[in-house]
Design a protein around this motif. Sequence first.
Motif, PDB file in Angstrom:
ATOM      1  N   UNK A   7       0.817  -1.219   0.000  1.00  0.00           N
ATOM      2  CA  UNK A   7       0.000   0.000   0.000  1.00  0.00           C
ATOM      3  C   UNK A   7       0.852   1.272   0.000  1.00  0.00           C
ATOM      4  N   UNK A   8       2.037   1.205   0.598  1.00  0.00           N
ATOM      5  CA  UNK A   8       2.966   2.327   0.503  1.00  0.00           C
ATOM      6  C   UNK A   8       3.316   2.579  -0.961  1.00  0.00           C
ATOM      7  N   UNK A  53      -7.170  14.433   1.613  1.00  0.00           N
ATOM      8  CA  UNK A  53      -7.195  13.273   0.729  1.00  0.00           C
ATOM      9  C   UNK A  53      -7.541  12.023   1.532  1.00  0.00           C
ATOM     10  N   UNK A  54      -6.899  11.857   2.694  1.00  0.00           N
ATOM     11  CA  UNK A  54      -7.098  10.673   3.531  1.00  0.00           C
ATOM     12  C   UNK A  54      -8.515  10.609   4.079  1.00  0.00           C
ATOM     13  N   UNK A  55      -9.041  11.745   4.464  1.00  0.00           N
ATOM     14  CA  UNK A  55     -10.379  11.776   5.054  1.00  0.00           C
ATOM     15  C   UNK A  55     -11.428  11.270   4.078  1.00  0.00           C
ATOM     16  N   UNK A  56     -11.471  11.828   2.879  1.00  0.00           N
ATOM     17  CA  UNK A  56     -12.498  11.372   1.934  1.00  0.00           C
ATOM     18  C   UNK A  56     -12.197   9.987   1.395  1.00  0.00           C
ATOM     19  N   UNK A 139       1.048   7.186   3.846  1.00  0.00           N
ATOM     20  CA  UNK A 139       2.481   7.415   4.060  1.00  0.00           C
ATOM     21  C   UNK A 139       3.201   7.444   2.705  1.00  0.00           C
ATOM     22  N   UNK A 140       2.848   6.516   1.821  1.00  0.00           N
ATOM     23  CA  UNK A 140       3.423   6.508   0.474  1.00  0.00           C
ATOM     24  C   UNK A 140       3.047   7.756  -0.309  1.00  0.00           C
TER      25      UNK A 140
END
Length: 193
Positions: A7-8, A53-56, A139-140
């Motif tokens: 996933x990174x 970006x992470x939230x949605x 993180x990636x």
Amino acid sequence: MQDFAFYFKLGWQHIISLDALDHLLFILALSAIYLLSNWRQVLVLVTAFTIGHSLTLALSVYEILAVKDSLVEFLIPCTIIITAVFNFFQKDFTPKSLRLNYFLALFFGLIHGLGFANTIRFMLAKNQGIGWSLFSFNIGLEAGQIVVVMCILLLSFLIVNKWQVKRKWWVWALSGVAFCIALKMVVERNPIP
């Protein structure tokens, strides 16, 4: 650890790949107004984008939020255009005058996060917890963005500081490139038949 690496790499490629041209253009437009000496501000800016970006992305993967792909793919280049236009109207480049950029990064990060949600949702195994996967992906994503931003800042150092090109012209050139390519994307992705 294997899931983290997978996933990174996916997050890294989400920014670094030429298939991610819209994200690269957004980062270009967002960081065009900064110089190498502003690297701390830019790191905060990139992190604000990643948070949005992470939230949605998480809300979409958990199926709390759903937006049609065609609308999202249209809105993403719109965020580039708005950011580029904002750059054209900057009179000075003081931290106080650039505070709106943090809001743009966070808010537009929300829109960009929707763009990858369906893809990552299908990659997750049904019994796999998505928390670790999303964390690894983000993180990636953050690492990729930092590399791209540092390249832009180093180039701006050469152009503005070493070659003595006026900062305003440099900002306009980068913003103009981002604006023109994004405008083409908007026309191509128009969801209205």
